[in-house]
Design a protein around this motif. Structure first.
Motif, PDB file in Angstrom:
ATOM      1  N   ALA A 175      -7.649  11.467  15.912  1.00 28.60           N
ATOM      2  CA  ALA A 175      -7.820  10.218  16.657  1.00 28.60           C
ATOM      3  C   ALA A 175      -8.086   9.055  15.709  1.00 28.60           C
ATOM      4  O   ALA A 175      -7.485   7.978  15.843  1.00 28.60           O
ATOM      5  N   ASN A 176      -8.971   9.249  14.747  1.00 29.79           N
ATOM      6  CA  ASN A 176      -9.268   8.163  13.809  1.00 29.79           C
ATOM      7  C   ASN A 176      -8.131   7.938  12.823  1.00 29.79           C
ATOM      8  O   ASN A 176      -7.897   6.806  12.384  1.00 29.79           O
ATOM      9  N   ARG A 177      -7.428   8.993  12.459  1.00 31.59           N
ATOM     10  CA  ARG A 177      -6.258   8.805  11.584  1.00 31.59           C
ATOM     11  C   ARG A 177      -5.197   7.973  12.296  1.00 31.59           C
ATOM     12  O   ARG A 177      -4.567   7.098  11.695  1.00 31.59           O
ATOM     13  N   ALA A 178      -4.998   8.242  13.584  1.00 32.07           N
ATOM     14  CA  ALA A 178      -4.019   7.461  14.346  1.00 32.07           C
ATOM     15  C   ALA A 178      -4.489   6.017  14.508  1.00 32.07           C
ATOM     16  O   ALA A 178      -3.681   5.083  14.447  1.00 32.07           O
ATOM     17  N   ALA A 179      -5.789   5.827  14.694  1.00 34.60           N
ATOM     18  CA  ALA A 179      -6.323   4.462  14.815  1.00 34.60           C
ATOM     19  C   ALA A 179      -6.098   3.688  13.526  1.00 34.60           C
ATOM     20  O   ALA A 179      -5.736   2.499  13.555  1.00 34.60           O
ATOM     21  N   LEU A 180      -6.316   4.345  12.386  1.00 34.86           N
ATOM     22  CA  LEU A 180      -6.080   3.681  11.099  1.00 34.86           C
ATOM     23  C   LEU A 180      -4.607   3.303  10.947  1.00 34.86           C
ATOM     24  O   LEU A 180      -4.286   2.202  10.472  1.00 34.86           O
ATOM     25  N   GLN A 181      -3.725   4.192  11.364  1.00 37.59           N
ATOM     26  CA  GLN A 181      -2.296   3.891  11.260  1.00 37.59           C
ATOM     27  C   GLN A 181      -1.921   2.694  12.128  1.00 37.59           C
ATOM     28  O   GLN A 181      -1.117   1.840  11.723  1.00 37.59           O
ATOM     29  N   ARG A 182      -2.528   2.589  13.303  1.00 38.45           N
ATOM     30  CA  ARG A 182      -2.241   1.440  14.172  1.00 38.45           C
ATOM     31  C   ARG A 182      -2.727   0.144  13.528  1.00 38.45           C
ATOM     32  O   ARG A 182      -2.056  -0.894  13.625  1.00 38.45           O
ATOM     33  N   MET A 183      -3.880   0.190  12.883  1.00 41.88           N
ATOM     34  CA  MET A 183      -4.371  -1.007  12.200  1.00 41.88           C
ATOM     35  C   MET A 183      -3.430  -1.408  11.073  1.00 41.88           C
ATOM     36  O   MET A 183      -3.112  -2.590  10.898  1.00 41.88           O
ATOM     37  N   ASN A 184      -3.005  -0.436  10.290  1.00 37.40           N
ATOM     38  CA  ASN A 184      -2.078  -0.726   9.193  1.00 37.40           C
ATOM     39  C   ASN A 184      -0.785  -1.334   9.716  1.00 37.40           C
ATOM     40  O   ASN A 184      -0.255  -2.303   9.163  1.00 37.40           O
ATOM     41  N   SER A 185      -0.261  -0.758  10.782  1.00 34.44           N
ATOM     42  CA  SER A 185       1.003  -1.255  11.337  1.00 34.44           C
ATOM     43  C   SER A 185       0.858  -2.670  11.874  1.00 34.44           C
ATOM     44  O   SER A 185       1.792  -3.477  11.790  1.00 34.44           O
TER      45      SER A 185
ATOM     46  N   HIS B 243       2.872  -7.724   8.367  1.00 35.16           N
ATOM     47  CA  HIS B 243       3.210  -9.042   7.820  1.00 35.16           C
ATOM     48  C   HIS B 243       2.372  -9.384   6.596  1.00 35.16           C
ATOM     49  O   HIS B 243       2.814 -10.155   5.738  1.00 35.16           O
ATOM     50  N   ARG B 244       1.166  -8.834   6.503  1.00 31.09           N
ATOM     51  CA  ARG B 244       0.310  -9.120   5.352  1.00 31.09           C
ATOM     52  C   ARG B 244       0.746  -8.352   4.110  1.00 31.09           C
ATOM     53  O   ARG B 244       0.388  -8.748   2.989  1.00 31.09           O
ATOM     54  N   GLY B 245       1.493  -7.281   4.301  1.00 31.77           N
ATOM     55  CA  GLY B 245       1.911  -6.475   3.162  1.00 31.77           C
ATOM     56  C   GLY B 245       3.201  -5.738   3.447  1.00 31.77           C
ATOM     57  O   GLY B 245       3.202  -4.528   3.711  1.00 31.77           O
ATOM     58  N   PRO B 246       4.335  -6.444   3.402  1.00 29.33           N
ATOM     59  CA  PRO B 246       5.611  -5.799   3.725  1.00 29.33           C
ATOM     60  C   PRO B 246       6.164  -4.919   2.610  1.00 29.33           C
ATOM     61  O   PRO B 246       7.133  -4.193   2.832  1.00 29.33           O
ATOM     62  N   ASP B 247       5.563  -4.971   1.411  1.00 24.66           N
ATOM     63  CA  ASP B 247       6.142  -4.255   0.274  1.00 24.66           C
ATOM     64  C   ASP B 247       5.794  -2.773   0.246  1.00 24.66           C
ATOM     65  O   ASP B 247       6.561  -1.962  -0.292  1.00 24.66           O
ATOM     66  N   ALA B 248       4.639  -2.400   0.778  1.00 23.67           N
ATOM     67  CA  ALA B 248       4.239  -0.992   0.783  1.00 23.67           C
ATOM     68  C   ALA B 248       3.021  -0.828   1.677  1.00 23.67           C
ATOM     69  O   ALA B 248       2.330  -1.796   1.994  1.00 23.67           O
ATOM     70  N   GLY B 249       2.758   0.408   2.058  1.00 21.82           N
ATOM     71  CA  GLY B 249       1.569   0.723   2.839  1.00 21.82           C
ATOM     72  C   GLY B 249       1.072   2.096   2.461  1.00 21.82           C
ATOM     73  O   GLY B 249       1.835   2.952   2.007  1.00 21.82           O
ATOM     74  N   GLY B 250      -0.213   2.304   2.616  1.00 22.68           N
ATOM     75  CA  GLY B 250      -0.763   3.598   2.264  1.00 22.68           C
ATOM     76  C   GLY B 250      -2.073   3.862   2.962  1.00 22.68           C
ATOM     77  O   GLY B 250      -2.695   2.957   3.527  1.00 22.68           O
ATOM     78  N   ALA B 251      -2.503   5.117   2.914  1.00 22.65           N
ATOM     79  CA  ALA B 251      -3.770   5.523   3.508  1.00 22.65           C
ATOM     80  C   ALA B 251      -4.407   6.586   2.626  1.00 22.65           C
ATOM     81  O   ALA B 251      -3.719   7.305   1.875  1.00 22.65           O
TER      82      ALA B 251
ATOM     83  N   MET C 268      -2.451 -10.353  -2.647  1.00 21.52           N
ATOM     84  CA  MET C 268      -2.885 -10.571  -1.270  1.00 21.52           C
ATOM     85  C   MET C 268      -2.308  -9.470  -0.412  1.00 21.52           C
ATOM     86  O   MET C 268      -1.135  -9.123  -0.527  1.00 21.52           O
ATOM     87  N   CYS C 269      -3.133  -8.923   0.450  1.00 19.46           N
ATOM     88  CA  CYS C 269      -2.727  -7.760   1.215  1.00 19.46           C
ATOM     89  C   CYS C 269      -3.478  -7.735   2.529  1.00 19.46           C
ATOM     90  O   CYS C 269      -4.082  -8.712   2.947  1.00 19.46           O
ATOM     91  N   GLY C 270      -3.431  -6.584   3.181  1.00 18.07           N
ATOM     92  CA  GLY C 270      -4.233  -6.329   4.354  1.00 18.07           C
ATOM     93  C   GLY C 270      -4.960  -5.019   4.166  1.00 18.07           C
ATOM     94  O   GLY C 270      -4.370  -4.048   3.678  1.00 18.07           O
ATOM     95  N   ILE C 271      -6.243  -4.973   4.507  1.00 16.07           N
ATOM     96  CA  ILE C 271      -7.016  -3.752   4.352  1.00 16.07           C
ATOM     97  C   ILE C 271      -7.619  -3.357   5.687  1.00 16.07           C
ATOM     98  O   ILE C 271      -7.815  -4.188   6.581  1.00 16.07           O
ATOM     99  N   ALA C 272      -7.901  -2.057   5.826  1.00 13.52           N
ATOM    100  CA  ALA C 272      -8.510  -1.532   7.041  1.00 13.52           C
ATOM    101  C   ALA C 272      -9.231  -0.246   6.690  1.00 13.52           C
ATOM    102  O   ALA C 272      -8.945   0.391   5.676  1.00 13.52           O
ATOM    103  N   GLY C 273     -10.167   0.127   7.530  1.00 13.26           N
ATOM    104  CA  GLY C 273     -10.878   1.371   7.285  1.00 13.26           C
ATOM    105  C   GLY C 273     -11.776   1.759   8.434  1.00 13.26           C
ATOM    106  O   GLY C 273     -12.103   0.939   9.301  1.00 13.26           O
ATOM    107  N   ILE C 274     -12.170   3.032   8.440  1.00  7.99           N
ATOM    108  CA  ILE C 274     -13.033   3.588   9.482  1.00  7.99           C
ATOM    109  C   ILE C 274     -14.047   4.509   8.816  1.00  7.99           C
ATOM    110  O   ILE C 274     -13.683   5.322   7.950  1.00  7.99           O
ATOM    111  N   VAL C 275     -15.286   4.404   9.218  1.00 10.23           N
ATOM    112  CA  VAL C 275     -16.314   5.389   8.881  1.00 10.23           C
ATOM    113  C   VAL C 275     -16.524   6.225  10.137  1.00 10.23           C
ATOM    114  O   VAL C 275     -16.954   5.688  11.174  1.00 10.23           O
TER     115      VAL C 275
END
Length: 646
Positions: free
Chosen positions: A14-24, A28-36, A1-8
């Protein structure tokens, strides 16, 4: 179980920063690791950006990290959930000559999608929401599991110059955090839905321009931003004639499903109330597991709500290592703000699951099984008894008892639109005239039975310059789906579909996902499984539901070895002592909110009607239950907390 996000969209900063904000926002959905991960751009500089937060459960090694790139096909995936039949799928792919470095389910699903395309979604048995990128076709595939256990929110840009065409995330609040939505606006239909149902019915959600991908659907999208198509890969089928299935065969399906749900490389627990469904889940898990089973129960000082003594006896009979979590009024009030922050959308439910999930996680567990789903499958709710009876009465007026006809006629003449302090009862009995009028329409009957408020008072609560009462409290897409999926079914079978799609799919599953993941706990539901549903759905009514309300077949399969006397008591729901707490510890906060026009008006409600309702509840007016004022309080609080207004 995790959290996912993405942008087309454009692969710019600007979109890279938006993705980082979504991940952050989904830490709580994934405290063990994060990636992009970012794709190669096309000639216009467009592509796909994928983000992931990891809660490690299967294959704890770096080989299980996401976003995951398949070494054979080059496909890339971000995935939230579990594929419970992945061992079977792995064997199928290995028979084709495939090899794997990871021992988890993500790599298996990714390889299947890469080799066999979107049709491989039909192979998956589990709870999932994922995005899979095909680099050769420059195509993004989004998918959500058949029964809607895992959410997937999708936003589409209406501005051709915005630099993005589509964004998605596991939580609505992640999309709000992205900054892509500009000034988010409250959806009027969502407010109407909360006033009718107590929650927002999908595919609508609280924010304009954002929708839930419906359960059992996929979207295929080209990286240029042109949507290829959205299609349904699973639906509740037209019910076949009652087929023969032995109880032993059904038992084998339930037992196998429970065994598959136990797959975990981290500690696992079970939610246990005093009821049949959770006891069956715990009992089946204990019989299937080689490891000790830990059960957890939420206990209350208010004894009329406290199922802990029953759960304690059941746990002892099963042989689990049992834990009781006392939730006092003081503890609830002290933690209210944090608990309410766990709600991803406005809803009057979910906090019971939040407090139990929090305690289980703090005890060192990452996964918990729940018995949710048994009532929908086997007819455990009063609706299975009440609605067919009322439908027969309304369709044959001579069947309606005289005292009932008199009561309905009397209630139909009540002056519901008032300007003074009086608020008429908002109960099922008070809704009887509307229910009788709609008795030939089972869907309308179902929705009126569950409505929080009488239709006339809904019109008073809503600011009519912003929102109108919705037709049956349903978006047109959901209404059409329910009409199709219930067509030709018996009343009991049709009610089961409605309970599956509405009460379970739009309320319990979504609320439980947000509430459990707020504490980084994966909740699994062995009784919410498409293989089990298809098997049970084909049974004759006499086998599936009889005797009505008893869930007899689930008792015989799930409670084997247990004394039947443990469960011979009236059914009770897993609810908190809200009525008492609202009148005491929560009263000040709710009074301050519900009597403040500056708090109420921006969310599309009529402040004077809301204040009248609150005053009626506080004064003990008949038929004004806690759920009515709580639903409005949570809506107002959610909108202000997330800065989403009309």
């Amino acid at each position: 179980m995790c959290g996912i996000a993405g942008i087309v969209g454009r692969l710019d900063e600007a979109n890279r920063a938006a993705l980082q904000r979504m991940n952050s926002a989904m830490l709580h959905r994934g405290p063990d690791a994060g990636g992009a991960w970012v794709s190669e751009p096309d000639d216009q500089g467009w592509g796909v950006l994928l983000g992931h937060r990891r809660l490690s459960i299967l294959d704890l090694s770096p080989a299980g990290a996401q976003p995951m790139v398949d070494p054979v096909t080059g496909h890339v995936i971000v995935f939230n959930g579990e594929i419970f039949n992945f061992h079977e799928l792995r064997g199928r792919l290995e028979a084709e000559g495939q090899e794997f470095r990871s021992t988890g389910d993500t790599a298996v699903m990714l390889r299947a999608l890469g080799l066999h395309g979107p049709d491989a979604v039909n192979w998956l048995r589990g709870m999932f929401a994922f995005a899979c990128w095909d680099p050769s076709q420059r195509r993004l595939l989004l998918a959500r599991d058949p029964l809607g256990i895992k959410p997937l929110y999708v936003a589409r840009s209406s501005d051709p110059n915005a630099g993005w065409s589509l964004a998605f995330a596991s939580e609505l609040r992640a999309l709000l955090a992205s900054g892509l939505l500009g000034t988010p606006r409250l959806d009027p239909q969502a407010v109407s839905s909360v006033i009718w149902n107590g929650f927002v019915v999908g595919p609508d959600c609280a924010v304009k321009g954002v929708n839930l991908l419906p359960p059992g659907h996929v979207i295929e999208l080209h990286a240029s931003g042109n949507e290829m198509h959205q299609r349904e890969f699973w639906s509740i089928a037209k019910r076949p004639p009652g087929r023969t299935m032995s109880e032993d065969d059904l038992a084998a399906i339930i037992e196998e499903g429970t065994r598959l749900h136990l797959a975990s490389d981290v500690p696992l627990a079970v939610f246990l109330s005093g009821g049949v469904d959770s006891a069956a889940t715990a009992n089946l898990a204990r019989r299937a597991s080689q490891d000790p089973i830990h059960t957890f129960t939420l206990a209350f000082e208010e004894q009329e709500f406290n199922e802990a003594p029953f759960a304690r006896k059941i746990a002892a009979a099963i042989g689990t290592q049992h834990h009781e979590v006392l939730l006092s009024e003081e503890h609830f009030v002290e933690g209210l703000e944090t608990a309410l922050d766990s709600l991803d959308q406005p809803t009057f439910d979910g906090l019971n699951a939040y407090y139990l999930s929090k305690a289980i996680r703090e005890a060192g567990f990452t996964v918990a099984l729940s018995g949710t789903g048994g009532d929908e499958l086997f007819g455990g709710y009063p609706s299975y008894r009440d609605l067919p009876t009322l439908q027969r009465w309304s369709m044959r007026s001579s069947w309606v008892p005289s005292d009932l006809r008199v009561a309905a006629a009397r209630m139909a003449t009540w002056p519901l639109r008032r300007t003074d302090a009086a608020v008429p009862p908002q109960t099922r009995w008070a809704k009887l005239p509307d229910m009788v009028r709609h008795g030939d329409d089972l869907l309308a009957l179902y929705q009126h039975a569950y409505a929080l408020f009488l239709p006339e008072f809904q019109g008073e609560l809503l600011d009519r310059n912003f929102a109108e009462p919705s037709a049956l409290g349903l978006p047109i897409e959901m209404r059409q789906q329910l009409l199709v999926e219930t067509k030709g079914r018996s009343p009991l079978s049709a009610i089961s579909v409605m309970e599956q799609r509405m009460f379970l799919g739009e309320r319990l599953l979504r609320d439980n996902d947000a509430a459990s993941m707020a504490s980084s706990l994966e909740q699994r539901l062995p009784l919410v499984d498409q293989v089990l549903f298809d098997s049970v759905d084909g049974l004759p009514d006499s086998v599936r539901y009889s005797p009505l309300g008893r869930k007899a077949i689930l008792r015989r399969i799930g409670l084997r070895g247990l004394d039947a006397a443990l469960f011979e008591r009236p059914k009770s729901g897993f609810v908190l002592p809200f009525d008492r707490w609202i009148r005491r510890g929560l009263k000040s906060a709710m009074d301050e909110t519900l009597r403040d026009p500056q708090a109420v008006a921006p969310v599309g409600l009529n402040p004077s009607a809301v204040e009248r309702l609150w005053r009626a509840f506080v004064d003990g007016a008949p038929g004004i239950y806690w759920s009515r004022v709580w639903a409005i309080f949570v809506l107002v609080r959610w909108c202000h907390r997330n800065r989403v207004f009309r």
